[in-house]
Design an enzyme around this catalytic site. Structure first.
Site, mmCIF file in Angstrom:
data_model
loop_
_atom_site.group_PDB
_atom_site.id
_atom_site.type_symbol
_atom_site.label_atom_id
_atom_site.label_comp_id
_atom_site.label_asym_id
_atom_site.label_seq_id
_atom_site.Cartn_x
_atom_site.Cartn_y
_atom_site.Cartn_z
ATOM 1 N N GLU A 136 8.405 -25.377 21.981
ATOM 2 C CA GLU A 136 7.886 -24.728 20.771
ATOM 3 C C GLU A 136 7.180 -25.768 19.892
ATOM 4 O O GLU A 136 7.482 -26.968 19.961
ATOM 5 C CB GLU A 136 9.072 -24.095 20.010
ATOM 6 C CG GLU A 136 8.659 -23.375 18.739
ATOM 7 C CD GLU A 136 9.762 -22.471 18.166
ATOM 8 O OE1 GLU A 136 10.910 -22.523 18.653
ATOM 9 O OE2 GLU A 136 9.443 -21.709 17.238
ATOM 10 N N TYR B 222 22.856 -18.944 21.976
ATOM 11 C CA TYR B 222 23.066 -20.374 21.758
ATOM 12 C C TYR B 222 24.551 -20.682 21.676
ATOM 13 O O TYR B 222 25.339 -19.856 21.187
ATOM 14 C CB TYR B 222 22.387 -20.820 20.455
ATOM 15 C CG TYR B 222 20.883 -20.960 20.593
ATOM 16 C CD1 TYR B 222 20.323 -22.103 21.159
ATOM 17 C CD2 TYR B 222 20.025 -19.953 20.163
ATOM 18 C CE1 TYR B 222 18.945 -22.248 21.282
ATOM 19 C CE2 TYR B 222 18.638 -20.093 20.291
ATOM 20 C CZ TYR B 222 18.111 -21.242 20.854
ATOM 21 O OH TYR B 222 16.746 -21.383 20.981
ATOM 22 N N GLU C 270 16.051 -18.208 25.756
ATOM 23 C CA GLU C 270 16.527 -19.302 24.886
ATOM 24 C C GLU C 270 18.025 -19.435 25.092
ATOM 25 O O GLU C 270 18.774 -18.472 24.873
ATOM 26 C CB GLU C 270 16.203 -19.018 23.411
ATOM 27 C CG GLU C 270 14.715 -19.090 23.109
ATOM 28 C CD GLU C 270 14.378 -18.983 21.633
ATOM 29 O OE1 GLU C 270 15.223 -19.349 20.791
ATOM 30 O OE2 GLU C 270 13.263 -18.513 21.338
ATOM 31 N N ASN D 277 8.716 -12.404 19.874
ATOM 32 C CA ASN D 277 9.943 -13.195 19.958
ATOM 33 C C ASN D 277 10.882 -12.830 18.810
ATOM 34 O O ASN D 277 10.437 -12.736 17.656
ATOM 35 C CB ASN D 277 9.615 -14.692 19.848
ATOM 36 C CG ASN D 277 10.863 -15.545 19.640
ATOM 37 O OD1 ASN D 277 11.642 -15.756 20.578
ATOM 38 N ND2 ASN D 277 11.096 -16.002 18.414
ATOM 39 N N GLU D 278 12.122 -12.601 19.111
ATOM 40 C CA GLU D 278 13.134 -12.317 18.081
ATOM 41 C C GLU D 278 12.565 -11.386 17.006
ATOM 42 O O GLU D 278 12.620 -11.686 15.809
ATOM 43 C CB GLU D 278 13.704 -13.621 17.494
ATOM 44 C CG GLU D 278 14.448 -14.417 18.533
ATOM 45 C CD GLU D 278 15.367 -15.519 17.997
ATOM 46 O OE1 GLU D 278 15.358 -15.805 16.795
ATOM 47 O OE2 GLU D 278 16.125 -16.089 18.815
ATOM 48 N N GLN E 285 15.506 -26.958 23.869
ATOM 49 C CA GLN E 285 14.111 -26.943 24.228
ATOM 50 C C GLN E 285 13.808 -28.204 25.035
ATOM 51 O O GLN E 285 14.632 -29.104 25.082
ATOM 52 C CB GLN E 285 13.245 -26.883 22.984
ATOM 53 C CG GLN E 285 13.434 -25.612 22.177
ATOM 54 C CD GLN E 285 12.347 -25.388 21.126
ATOM 55 O OE1 GLN E 285 11.358 -26.122 21.038
ATOM 56 N NE2 GLN E 285 12.544 -24.358 20.297
#
Ligand code: AHR
Length: 496
Positions: free
Chosen positions: A25, A239, A296, A172-173, A345
């Protein structure tokens, strides 16, 4: 003692190599400094990309790379990042750290990076603040070969031939930073935007809808019900945080055995999470046509002291190596539904595989696990059943051993074994069904302390070594796994 039954006689499905994907990103020093330094940099580079990073990524075999975000994607307007560098817009990266984004790394640079490391590009489009036309034209700019304003623009910018683009994310999201939407509203928008993401010539786009955060099964339900037939993939983000407090997630390097166990327990939740999202998806898609895309995942700690809080820069220890091994094992076990995963990432951000500082670069323990495990890419999954003790600290517990296995196209069986115990070795016996094993070799990643990491001063504290602790006798495998270790065994034999 741990006992494992491995069924090489029950092979399949194939582990999609894209489970070993990465995410880059425009955040902190991931792109700028970490990957791209510009052609005029004194750091050795190829068309502006760091040679040391390119070499490390090629060696690790990155199958697919997601870009430009993340939250950045829903603020990104692709036309800002094409044409002569000097004429590109300078702006503030409002989401991440408030620094200047000069747009020198754009579509051409990203697609070139993918070519240089041999990865499939996965571009995430802007639904939150972009238009349908903008998304349509981006795909046209990249993939169309006929006569059109976008093709002409691409040619003016020096690229005659279209690129191939297989993976495209529609936002995204969008439940959060990508527009704060309800699933019903996003499902309608998804269909509208996706409708104009066209297949030109021989290019067939695999459209990925924005999926749920963590345990939000309702999001998956609504998306599958309303738009399941219009997508190839549906994402999910999860996450691993050592605490439940986003304001104090815990340190990447200063932690004890309680935090170790909590972190691994929380990472193990990925298994249940995938099972439940899969169950919802199966209601609408029993053939499992739509892939679950974990685009992710990884650890998220407090940033390293003294660094920009918006840059999400963290160190990476033996604990992260275990997190990586466990998650890859889980993805293998769900390879009937999980078609891609992207570690967050790639460089200098969150659970990075590479860290850089000026002209220096180190490979993290996570890099070494991804590298050791790459033998599972495109191999046939082999189910394993494990019985073992537990590791208990502070009222929380995790199994001592975690494993997965596969057989590659040359018939080699690979068994990956994580010992989650920070203090005790694991003595393992394994019954190998469906294979008459002749020889076993192995590679191990372990360290003397949980907090062991690779620094710019000491880059080789945690590195893989040959493992001699496994043996075969009468078709049974025995192995003694040191505390806090990740081991990959290669077993050669004959199918039975
Ligand atoms: O990876 C960092 C951020 O985490 C991404 O930009 C966003 O999608 C997620 O919330």
């Amino acid at each position: 003692m741990a006992h494992l039954i491995l069924n090489a006689d029950l092979k399949g499905p194939r582990i999609n190599r894209n489970i070993y994907g990465h995410f880059s990103e425009h955040l902190g020093r991931c792109i700028y400094g970490g990957i791209y330094v510009g052609e005029d940099s004194p750091i050795p580079n190829t068309e502006g990309m760091r040679n040391d990073v390119l070499e490390a990524l090629r060696a690790m075999r990155v199958p697919v790379l997601r870009w430009p975000g993340g939250c950045f994607a829903d603020e990104y307007h692709w036309r800002d990042g094409i044409g002569p560098h000097a004429a590109r817009k300078r702006m503030i990266n409002t989401h991440w750290g408030g620094v200047v984004e000069n747009n020198h790394f754009g579509t051409h640079e990203f697609l070139r990076l993918c070519e240089l490391i041999g990865a499939e590009p996965y571009i995430c489009g802007n639904v939150g603040s972009g238009t349908v036309q903008e998304m349509q034209e981006w795909v046209e700019y990249i993939t169309f070969d006929g006569e059109s304003p976008m093709t002409n623009l691409r040619r003016q910018n020096g690229r005659e031939e279209p690129w191939k683009l297989k993976y495209f994310g529609v936002g995204n999201e969008n439940w959060g930073c990508g527009g704060d939407m309800r699933p019903e509203y996003y499902a309608d928008l998804y269909k509208r935007y996706a409708c104009y993401v066209r297949n030109f010539g021989g290019n067939k786009v695999w459209k990925i809808a924005c999926g749920a955060s963590d345990f939000n099964y309702n999001w998956t339900e609504v998306l599958m019900r309303e738009a399941g037939t219009k997508m190839s993939g549906l994402s999910v983000h999860y996450y691993t945080l050592p605490t439940s407090n986003w304001d104090d997630k815990g340190s990447a390097t200063a932690f004890g055995e309680s935090e170790w166990v909590t972190t691994l327990r929380k990472t193990l939740l990925m298994d249940d999470l995938l099972t439940k999202h899969d169950t919802v998806m199966t209601k609408y898609d029993p053939e499992k046509r739509v892939g679950l895309v974990v685009d992710e995942w990884g650890t998220w700690y407090n940033v390293e002291p003294g660094t920009n809080p918006g840059f999400l820069y963290q160190q990476n220890t033996m604990r992260d190596a275990l997190v990586a091994g466990i998650n890859l094992n889980i993805f293998h076990q769900h390879s009937d539904r999980v078609q891609m995963a992207n570690l967050a990432q790639m460089v200098n951000v969150l659970q990075a595989v590479l860290l850089t500082e000026g002209d220096k670069m180190v490979k993290t323990p996570t890099y070494h696990v991804m590298d050791m495990y790459k033998v599972h890419q495109d191999a046939l999954h082999v189910p394993v059943r494990l019985s073992c003790g537990t590791v208990e600290r502070n009222g929380e517990s995790v199994p001592q051993v975690h494993a997965s296995a596969s057989v590659d196209d040359t018939g080699v069986l690979h068994l990956s074994l994580c010992n989650l115990d920070p203090g005790k070795e694991a003595v393992l016996t394994a019954e190998l069904r469906g294979i008459r094993a002749k020889s076993v070799t192995g590679t191990i990643l372990t360290a003397g302390t949980m907090q062991a990491c690779n620094t710019f001063e000491n880059p080789e504290t945690v590195v893989p070594r040959a493992f001699a602790g496994a043996s075969l006798a009468e078709g049974r495998l025995s192995a003694t796994l040191p505390p806090m270790s990740v081991t990959v065994l290669a077993i050669i034999g004959r199918e039975e």
